[in-house]
Scaffold this active site. Structure first.
Site, PDB file in Angstrom:
ATOM      1  N   LYS A  14       3.670  -5.600  -3.398  1.00  0.00           N
ATOM      2  CA  LYS A  14       3.155  -6.343  -2.233  1.00  0.00           C
ATOM      3  C   LYS A  14       1.764  -5.844  -1.830  1.00  0.00           C
ATOM      4  CE  LYS A  14       6.746  -5.173   0.358  1.00  0.00           C
ATOM      5  NZ  LYS A  14       7.621  -4.423  -0.584  1.00  0.00           N
ATOM      6  N   ARG A  91      11.086  -8.895   7.733  1.00  0.00           N
ATOM      7  CA  ARG A  91      12.062  -8.217   6.881  1.00  0.00           C
ATOM      8  C   ARG A  91      13.490  -8.471   7.323  1.00  0.00           C
ATOM      9  NH1 ARG A  91       8.651  -3.851   4.791  1.00  0.00           N
ATOM     10  NH2 ARG A  91       9.897  -2.594   3.390  1.00  0.00           N
ATOM     11  N   ARG A 130       4.779   6.847  -8.294  1.00  0.00           N
ATOM     12  CA  ARG A 130       3.878   6.965  -7.139  1.00  0.00           C
ATOM     13  C   ARG A 130       4.224   8.188  -6.308  1.00  0.00           C
ATOM     14  NH1 ARG A 130       3.890   2.275  -2.822  1.00  0.00           N
ATOM     15  NH2 ARG A 130       5.794   3.339  -2.199  1.00  0.00           N
ATOM     16  N   ARG A 136       4.436  10.081   0.351  1.00  0.00           N
ATOM     17  CA  ARG A 136       5.306   9.263   1.212  1.00  0.00           C
ATOM     18  C   ARG A 136       6.710   9.865   1.257  1.00  0.00           C
ATOM     19  NH1 ARG A 136       4.468   2.751   0.702  1.00  0.00           N
ATOM     20  NH2 ARG A 136       6.654   2.853   1.321  1.00  0.00           N
ATOM     21  N   ARG A 147      16.450   2.204   0.441  1.00  0.00           N
ATOM     22  CA  ARG A 147      15.495   1.115   0.722  1.00  0.00           C
ATOM     23  C   ARG A 147      15.900  -0.147  -0.041  1.00  0.00           C
ATOM     24  NH1 ARG A 147      10.299   4.128  -1.193  1.00  0.00           N
ATOM     25  NH2 ARG A 147       9.120   2.245  -0.699  1.00  0.00           N
TER      26      ARG A 147
HETATM   27  P1  AP5 Z   1       2.931  -1.389  -4.214  1.00  0.00           P
HETATM   28  O1  AP5 Z   1       1.854  -2.390  -4.347  1.00  0.00           O
HETATM   29  O2  AP5 Z   1       2.714  -0.247  -3.304  1.00  0.00           O
HETATM   30  O3  AP5 Z   1       4.324  -2.108  -3.869  1.00  0.00           O
HETATM   31  P2  AP5 Z   1       4.935  -2.471  -2.469  1.00  0.00           P
HETATM   32  O4  AP5 Z   1       5.804  -3.648  -2.690  1.00  0.00           O
HETATM   33  O5  AP5 Z   1       3.840  -2.580  -1.458  1.00  0.00           O
HETATM   34  O6  AP5 Z   1       5.846  -1.181  -2.253  1.00  0.00           O
HETATM   35  P3  AP5 Z   1       6.116  -0.346  -0.936  1.00  0.00           P
HETATM   36  O7  AP5 Z   1       6.667   0.956  -1.387  1.00  0.00           O
HETATM   37  O8  AP5 Z   1       4.945  -0.325  -0.049  1.00  0.00           O
HETATM   38  O9  AP5 Z   1       7.262  -1.227  -0.330  1.00  0.00           O
HETATM   39  P4  AP5 Z   1       8.169  -1.031   0.884  1.00  0.00           P
HETATM   40  O10 AP5 Z   1       8.525  -2.408   1.231  1.00  0.00           O
HETATM   41  O11 AP5 Z   1       9.287  -0.107   0.621  1.00  0.00           O
HETATM   42  O12 AP5 Z   1       7.255  -0.236   1.911  1.00  0.00           O
HETATM   43  P5  AP5 Z   1       6.577  -0.602   3.295  1.00  0.00           P
HETATM   44  O13 AP5 Z   1       5.396   0.246   3.426  1.00  0.00           O
HETATM   45  O14 AP5 Z   1       6.459  -2.047   3.485  1.00  0.00           O
HETATM   46  O15 AP5 Z   1       3.273  -0.872  -5.692  1.00  0.00           O
HETATM   47  C1  AP5 Z   1       4.186   0.190  -5.891  1.00  0.00           C
HETATM   48  C2  AP5 Z   1       3.673   1.086  -7.013  1.00  0.00           C
HETATM   49  O16 AP5 Z   1       3.681   0.354  -8.226  1.00  0.00           O
HETATM   50  C3  AP5 Z   1       2.230   1.556  -6.814  1.00  0.00           C
HETATM   51  O17 AP5 Z   1       2.106   2.860  -7.287  1.00  0.00           O
HETATM   52  C4  AP5 Z   1       1.418   0.565  -7.670  1.00  0.00           C
HETATM   53  O18 AP5 Z   1       0.231   1.138  -8.146  1.00  0.00           O
HETATM   54  C5  AP5 Z   1       2.395   0.264  -8.797  1.00  0.00           C
HETATM   55  N1  AP5 Z   1       2.243  -1.099  -9.333  1.00  0.00           N
HETATM   56  C6  AP5 Z   1       1.972  -2.241  -8.642  1.00  0.00           C
HETATM   57  N2  AP5 Z   1       1.936  -3.303  -9.455  1.00  0.00           N
HETATM   58  C7  AP5 Z   1       2.212  -2.836 -10.711  1.00  0.00           C
HETATM   59  C8  AP5 Z   1       2.335  -3.450 -11.987  1.00  0.00           C
HETATM   60  N3  AP5 Z   1       2.159  -4.769 -12.156  1.00  0.00           N
HETATM   61  N4  AP5 Z   1       2.645  -2.671 -13.046  1.00  0.00           N
HETATM   62  C9  AP5 Z   1       2.817  -1.333 -12.895  1.00  0.00           C
HETATM   63  N5  AP5 Z   1       2.703  -0.686 -11.716  1.00  0.00           N
HETATM   64  C10 AP5 Z   1       2.408  -1.426 -10.621  1.00  0.00           C
HETATM   65  O19 AP5 Z   1       7.696  -0.087   4.312  1.00  0.00           O
HETATM   66  C11 AP5 Z   1       8.010   1.282   4.398  1.00  0.00           C
HETATM   67  C12 AP5 Z   1       9.029   1.498   5.505  1.00  0.00           C
HETATM   68  O20 AP5 Z   1       8.448   1.147   6.777  1.00  0.00           O
HETATM   69  C13 AP5 Z   1      10.308   0.647   5.436  1.00  0.00           C
HETATM   70  O21 AP5 Z   1      11.283   1.225   4.596  1.00  0.00           O
HETATM   71  C14 AP5 Z   1      10.731   0.632   6.893  1.00  0.00           C
HETATM   72  O22 AP5 Z   1      11.316   1.849   7.268  1.00  0.00           O
HETATM   73  C15 AP5 Z   1       9.392   0.519   7.617  1.00  0.00           C
HETATM   74  N6  AP5 Z   1       9.005  -0.895   7.799  1.00  0.00           N
HETATM   75  C16 AP5 Z   1       7.911  -1.519   7.259  1.00  0.00           C
HETATM   76  N7  AP5 Z   1       7.874  -2.806   7.629  1.00  0.00           N
HETATM   77  C17 AP5 Z   1       8.957  -3.004   8.414  1.00  0.00           C
HETATM   78  C18 AP5 Z   1       9.490  -4.149   9.074  1.00  0.00           C
HETATM   79  N8  AP5 Z   1       8.892  -5.352   8.995  1.00  0.00           N
HETATM   80  N9  AP5 Z   1      10.624  -3.991   9.791  1.00  0.00           N
HETATM   81  C19 AP5 Z   1      11.241  -2.802   9.894  1.00  0.00           C
HETATM   82  N10 AP5 Z   1      10.807  -1.687   9.280  1.00  0.00           N
HETATM   83  C20 AP5 Z   1       9.668  -1.788   8.549  1.00  0.00           C
HETATM   84 MG    MG Z   2       3.426  -1.603   0.380  1.00  0.00          MG
END
Ligand code: AP5
Ligand code: MG
Length: 189
Positions: A14, A91, A130, A136, A147
């Site tokens: 994402k 979410r 990562r 993180r 997660r």
């Molecule tokens: P990346 O682009 O970082 O993927 P992502 O989907 O953004 O992954 P996140 O870990 O950020 O997702 P998440 O939903 O768990 O975290 P968030 O911060 O939203 O890519 C991942 C890795 O893969 C990177 O190293 C990248 O380089 C690599 N990669 C990408 N594309 C690739 C490809 N094609 N091939 C190979 N490698 C690749 O949320 C974190 C926490 O915050 C949640 O668990 C929750 O506690 C809280 N939170 C956030 N939003 C909410 C909400 N709306 N409601 C409640 N709690 C929330």
């Molecule tokens: Mg992200």
């Protein structure tokens, strides 16, 4: 405005794809995860409370997140911004319903939800890789599993919600970053 939701499991890409989308389409990036991590880094009360949920792989309560997005929507200058990309929000169904209400009150609506589809094994590999450098607190195997469960149980229904509105596009999320961005561009164009 062009208002896009980018959805998918943890590690589905994402954030990576959002960085490319905002440049090509001149959209503002709203990532609730990034906003929460900034609060944690700044040592705010919100950050301290959010950190306990994030480290446990649980969702931060809806009212906190909805309030954060409302503030971001109010800070938008519609004369210069072409739209928004929502990364990691909504979410839960409650967040989706709140979002649609907030947009409607501002004369806007969601155009499409882009759903990145990636195999679980690949998600775990990406996040563990990562985790070697990200610092993180949620990039470890135990929390990654939690997660993923939260995603399957609480976030999947959000896709169904937008499917029912005819605003849903599934994207094959495996392959190179450029290949996936090409598929997303076809939908957004
Ligand atoms: P990346 O682009 O970082 O993927 P992502 O989907 O953004 O992954 P996140 O870990 O950020 O997702 P998440 O939903 O768990 O975290 P968030 O911060 O939203 O890519 C991942 C890795 O893969 C990177 O190293 C990248 O380089 C690599 N990669 C990408 N594309 C690739 C490809 N094609 N091939 C190979 N490698 C690749 O949320 C974190 C926490 O915050 C949640 O668990 C929750 O506690 C809280 N939170 C956030 N939003 C909410 C909400 N709306 N409601 C409640 N709690 C929330
Ligand atoms: Mg992200």
């Amino acid at each position: 405005m062009k208002n896009v939701i980018i959805c998918g499991a943890p590690g589905s890409g994402k954030g990576t794809q959002s960085d490319l989308i905002i440049k090509k389409y001149n959209l503002k990036h709203f990532s609730t995860g990034d906003l929460l991590r900034k609060e944690i880094a700044d040592g705010t009360e919100l950050g301290k409370s959010a950190n306990t949920y994030i480290s446990a792989g649980q969702l931060v309560p809806d009212d906190v997140i909805i309030g954060m997005i409302a503030n971001k929507l109010d800070s938008l200058d519609k004369t210069t911004v072409k739209g928004i990309i929502l990364d990691g929000f909504p979410r839960t169904l409650a967040q989706a319903e709140a979002l649609e209400k907030m947009l409607e009150e501002r004369g806007e609506q969601t155009d499409v939800l882009i759903d990145l589809d990636v195999k679980e094994e690949e998600l775990i590999n990406r996040l563990l890789l990562r985790g070697q450098t990200s610092g993180r607190s949620d990039d470890n195997l135990e929390t990654i599993q939690k997660r993923l469960n939260v995603y399957y149980n609480q976030t999947r229904p959000v896709s169904e919600y937008y499917k029912a509105k005819g605003k849903y596009a599934a994207i094959h999320g495996m392959g190179t970053i450029e290949e996936i961005f090409g598929r997303i561009s076809e939908v957004l164009d």
